[in-house]
Write a protein that holds these residues in place. Sequence first.
Motif, short mmCIF file in Angstrom:
data_model
loop_
_atom_site.label_atom_id
_atom_site.label_comp_id
_atom_site.label_asym_id
_atom_site.label_seq_id
_atom_site.Cartn_x
_atom_site.Cartn_y
_atom_site.Cartn_z
N GLY A 164 -5.25 -6.26 -27.88
CA GLY A 164 -5.29 -5.47 -29.10
C GLY A 164 -4.14 -4.51 -29.28
O GLY A 164 -4.09 -3.80 -30.29
N GLU A 165 -3.20 -4.46 -28.35
CA GLU A 165 -2.10 -3.50 -28.43
C GLU A 165 -1.16 -3.83 -29.58
O GLU A 165 -0.77 -4.98 -29.78
N PHE A 166 -0.77 -2.79 -30.32
CA PHE A 166 0.09 -2.99 -31.49
C PHE A 166 1.29 -2.05 -31.50
O PHE A 166 2.45 -2.48 -31.56
N GLY A 167 1.03 -0.73 -31.42
CA GLY A 167 2.08 0.26 -31.62
C GLY A 167 3.23 0.15 -30.64
O GLY A 167 4.40 0.07 -31.03
N ALA A 168 2.91 0.14 -29.35
CA ALA A 168 3.97 0.06 -28.33
C ALA A 168 4.69 -1.27 -28.39
O ALA A 168 5.92 -1.34 -28.22
N THR A 169 3.94 -2.34 -28.64
CA THR A 169 4.53 -3.68 -28.65
C THR A 169 5.51 -3.85 -29.80
O THR A 169 6.64 -4.31 -29.62
N GLU A 179 7.83 -15.65 -30.87
CA GLU A 179 8.42 -15.02 -29.69
C GLU A 179 7.69 -13.76 -29.28
O GLU A 179 7.31 -13.60 -28.11
N THR A 180 7.46 -12.86 -30.22
CA THR A 180 6.79 -11.59 -29.90
C THR A 180 5.68 -11.24 -30.89
O THR A 180 5.10 -10.16 -30.78
N GLU A 181 5.39 -12.11 -31.83
CA GLU A 181 4.36 -11.80 -32.83
C GLU A 181 2.98 -12.14 -32.27
O GLU A 181 2.55 -13.29 -32.27
N THR A 182 2.28 -11.12 -31.79
CA THR A 182 0.94 -11.30 -31.27
C THR A 182 -0.08 -11.17 -32.41
O THR A 182 0.29 -10.97 -33.56
N ILE A 183 -1.35 -11.26 -32.08
CA ILE A 183 -2.40 -11.19 -33.10
C ILE A 183 -2.34 -9.89 -33.91
O ILE A 183 -2.36 -9.94 -35.14
N PRO A 184 -2.27 -8.71 -33.28
CA PRO A 184 -2.23 -7.48 -34.08
C PRO A 184 -1.04 -7.41 -35.03
O PRO A 184 -1.18 -7.02 -36.19
N SER A 185 0.16 -7.79 -34.55
CA SER A 185 1.33 -7.74 -35.42
C SER A 185 1.26 -8.80 -36.50
O SER A 185 1.74 -8.59 -37.62
N ALA A 186 0.65 -9.95 -36.20
CA ALA A 186 0.48 -10.98 -37.22
C ALA A 186 -0.49 -10.51 -38.31
O ALA A 186 -0.26 -10.76 -39.50
N PRO A 198 -7.16 -13.26 -46.44
CA PRO A 198 -8.00 -14.29 -45.80
C PRO A 198 -7.46 -14.74 -44.45
O PRO A 198 -8.22 -14.94 -43.49
N LYS A 199 -6.14 -14.91 -44.36
CA LYS A 199 -5.55 -15.31 -43.08
C LYS A 199 -5.71 -14.20 -42.04
O LYS A 199 -5.98 -14.47 -40.87
N ALA A 200 -5.53 -12.95 -42.49
CA ALA A 200 -5.70 -11.83 -41.57
C ALA A 200 -7.13 -11.76 -41.07
O ALA A 200 -7.39 -11.46 -39.89
N LEU A 201 -8.09 -12.04 -41.96
CA LEU A 201 -9.50 -12.01 -41.57
C LEU A 201 -9.80 -13.05 -40.50
O LEU A 201 -10.57 -12.80 -39.57
N ARG A 202 -9.17 -14.22 -40.60
CA ARG A 202 -9.38 -15.25 -39.58
C ARG A 202 -8.91 -14.76 -38.21
O ARG A 202 -9.57 -14.98 -37.20
N SER A 207 -9.94 -12.30 -32.80
CA SER A 207 -9.81 -11.15 -31.91
C SER A 207 -11.16 -10.67 -31.42
O SER A 207 -11.34 -10.35 -30.23
N ILE A 208 -12.11 -10.60 -32.35
CA ILE A 208 -13.46 -10.15 -31.98
C ILE A 208 -14.11 -11.12 -31.00
O ILE A 208 -14.72 -10.71 -30.00
N LEU A 209 -13.98 -12.42 -31.25
CA LEU A 209 -14.58 -13.42 -30.37
C LEU A 209 -13.97 -13.37 -28.97
O LEU A 209 -14.69 -13.44 -27.97
N VAL A 210 -12.65 -13.24 -28.89
CA VAL A 210 -11.99 -13.18 -27.58
C VAL A 210 -12.40 -11.91 -26.83
O VAL A 210 -12.70 -11.95 -25.63
N ALA A 211 -12.44 -10.78 -27.54
CA ALA A 211 -12.81 -9.52 -26.90
C ALA A 211 -14.24 -9.55 -26.40
O ALA A 211 -14.54 -9.15 -25.26
N MET A 212 -15.16 -10.04 -27.23
CA MET A 212 -16.56 -10.13 -26.81
C MET A 212 -16.74 -11.11 -25.68
O MET A 212 -17.50 -10.86 -24.73
#
Length: 232
Positions: A164-169, A179-186, A198-202, A207-212
Amino acid sequence: MTDFLSPQEWTAVALSLRVAVWATIVSLPLGVIVALVLARCDFWGKEVVNGLVLLPLIMPPVVTGYLLLVLFGRRGPIGGFLYETFGITFAFSWTGAVLATAVMGFPLMVRAIRLAIEAVDPKLEEAAGTLGASRVATFFIITFPMILPGIIAGAILCFAKAMGEFGATITFVSAIPGETETIPSAIYALLQVPGGEPKALRLVIISILVAMGAVLASEIVARRVARRIAGR
């Protein structure tokens, strides 16, 4: 999964998992050592060391990312040396994302492992020492099995934080697709364009499924390990 996500979104998911796994693997040995030192050793400056470990949790993530860029960029004191000597580059690469997420998840890992170590009765370790066991042997025979659930919990916390890290990354490695675009930055990038919700919601759902899934897996593994230890 490939039908649910576009190729670019799938790439962001795969990269996030890759970065989070490596961040956890790289952080874990050092996390155990630091937690053990903070839990069992008394020395001058201990509170300072503890403060430095927890500092990434207190500072804004953007500040952490900027400090990493200053230190590990190609013109930084550490990054310049690594690049000129070994050809290793962190800034604006996926390895830099691993470094940034590891730094951000490290305090959570250390905290969980330290609490587990402090819950172990020191008299058990002292008894092993009186029987001739070295400190290393005592750790692996007595301490390690008892703190294993805490180590697992710390590793999962680091993994979840890395996912879930966004700011530092984004400050340290930007958001380069593939190359460096992870889920939060995407997700952030998709929310900046019309019709991207809609794409962001997917990606949010992923993210929720992986975290849980990570949290549930850690609970199951920790309980099984605890039962085996109690069974001894």
